[in-house]
Design a protein around this motif. Structure first.
Motif, PDB file in Angstrom:
ATOM      1  N   ARG A 198       0.778  -1.200  -0.092  1.00 30.96           N
ATOM      2  CA  ARG A 198       0.071  -0.015  -0.086  1.00 30.96           C
ATOM      3  C   ARG A 198       0.769   1.201  -0.016  1.00 30.96           C
ATOM      4  NH1 ARG A 198      -5.228   0.043   0.468  1.00 30.96           N
ATOM      5  NH2 ARG A 198      -5.101   2.028   1.719  1.00 30.96           N
ATOM      6  N   ASN A 216      -0.487   4.846  -0.490  1.00 29.31           N
ATOM      7  CA  ASN A 216      -1.700   4.804   0.418  1.00 29.31           C
ATOM      8  C   ASN A 216      -0.954   4.865   1.644  1.00 29.31           C
ATOM      9  OD1 ASN A 216      -3.623   5.174  -1.955  1.00 29.31           O
ATOM     10  ND2 ASN A 216      -2.907   2.896  -2.410  1.00 29.31           N
ATOM     11  N   GLY A 228      -0.516   2.755   4.751  1.00 29.66           N
ATOM     12  CA  GLY A 228      -0.231   1.344   5.111  1.00 29.66           C
ATOM     13  C   GLY A 228       0.235   0.845   6.439  1.00 29.66           C
ATOM     14  N   GLU A 252      -1.182   3.022  11.156  1.00 29.44           N
ATOM     15  CA  GLU A 252      -0.831   3.101   9.979  1.00 29.44           C
ATOM     16  C   GLU A 252      -0.074   4.388   9.671  1.00 29.44           C
ATOM     17  OE1 GLU A 252      -4.453   1.292   6.745  1.00 29.44           O
ATOM     18  OE2 GLU A 252      -4.691   3.197   7.675  1.00 29.44           O
TER      19      GLU A 252
END
Length: 306
Positions: free
Chosen positions: A254, A259, A261, A292
């Protein structure tokens, strides 16, 4: 399709012990040529006559430049008392003189005014912008203008030597955006004797030290050879002041696409800036939120590290 960059896809940091008489941009260009690198940049300009640490980032390491620029730096510099110049260094014209020479105790007492959070006015002969123009250009053209004061954090400023009545040596550790020439100028004004910088050397910048730097002669001798590659430090060196996390396999996929992750972290506050590693290589820098990493910069793991 964008045009492919010429040169080697190589990443890492090189510490240069910059010689006097060269601009920081000229050093970057020489290092880029020596490595035949696609991309290069530096972390913190040094005046042409200054020497010492100039950290050069290649390839993906250029994404870590802001973290070195923001790091503490240490300078050793010599101040000539009794004279002010229009450039605040020895390159300029003397514009005021004084016969007053303060003793060491007076100098040490005055230095305290320049420690902590201070406001500093950059020299008129500097690269700060005034209405879109560089201040040094306006100064050379004889323009009348004012430079606004800027905040500066000074960790330490000490007297290290008194060579003679006219000459002192100081050492300063400070944050981003410090002008040593302004310190010399303002100290001279506080002492009532004027002052300007004679010599300036940056001893260290963040994790980089002058004693680890290559000279220009060494760089030229090893240029475009594997021998020079061996001196390249990993791009992760530029992240030394940030907390480190580990990303999971799912998080890696990701993060590589930009994005948020999944990362494994402890002792990190929500929203804290950190970087994520996978197999000890930097994947991304960003903010830690709810397990994240929300990336602000993503590194290309396919780019070779130093």
């Amino acid at each position: 399709m964008g045009r492919k960059r010429k040169g080697r896809n190589i990443s890492g940091w090189l510490v240069v012990d910059k010689p006097a008489g060269m601009t920081s941009t000229a050093v970057v260009n020489k290092v880029r040529w020596a490595f035949q690198a696609q991309k290069a940049g530096h972390a913190g300009t040094l005046d042409p006559e200054a020497t010492g640490v100039l950290a050069i980032a290649l390839g993906e390491a250029t994404k870590t430049v802001p973290y070195i620029t923001d790091a503490l730096k240490c300078y050793r510099f010599t101040v000539r008392l009794g004279q002010a110049t229009n450039t605040d260094d020895a390159e300029g014209e003397v514009v005021a003189e004084s016969d007053l020479r303060p003793d060491d105790e007076a100098i040490k007492a005055a230095l305290g005014q320049f420690v902590g959070d201070i406001e500093q006015v950059p020299p008129k002969f500097s690269a700060v912008k005034i209405d879109g123009e560089r201040a040094y250009k306006l100064a050379r053209d004889g323009e009348d203008f004012e430079v606004q004061a800027r905040p500066l954090w000074v960790e330490e400023l000490i007297l290290t030597d008194r060579m003679d009545a006219d000459t002192i040596e100081l050492e300063m550790t400070c944050g981003k955006g410090g002008y040593v020439r302004s310190i010399a100028r303002d100290l001279g004004e506080v002492l009532g004797c004027y002052g300007h910088v004679l010599l300036l050397r940056r001893l260290w910048s963040g994790p980089f030290r002058a004693e680890d730097g290559l000279t220009f002669e060494q760089i030229e001798a090893m240029a475009q050879s594997p021998e020079l590659d061996a001196y390249l430090k990993p791009l992760e060196t530029g992240l030394a002041d940030l907390p480190k996390t580990q990303c999971t396999d799912v998080g890696l996929a990701r993060l590589r696409n930009g994005n948020p992750g999944q990362v494994i972290a402890s002792d990190l506050d929500y929203g804290e800036e950190c970087w994520a590693a996978y197999d000890e290589r930097a994947v991304a820098v960003g903010r830690f939120k709810g397990g994240e990493l929300h990336p602000s910069r993503v590194f290309n793991l396919d780019a070779p590290n130093g």
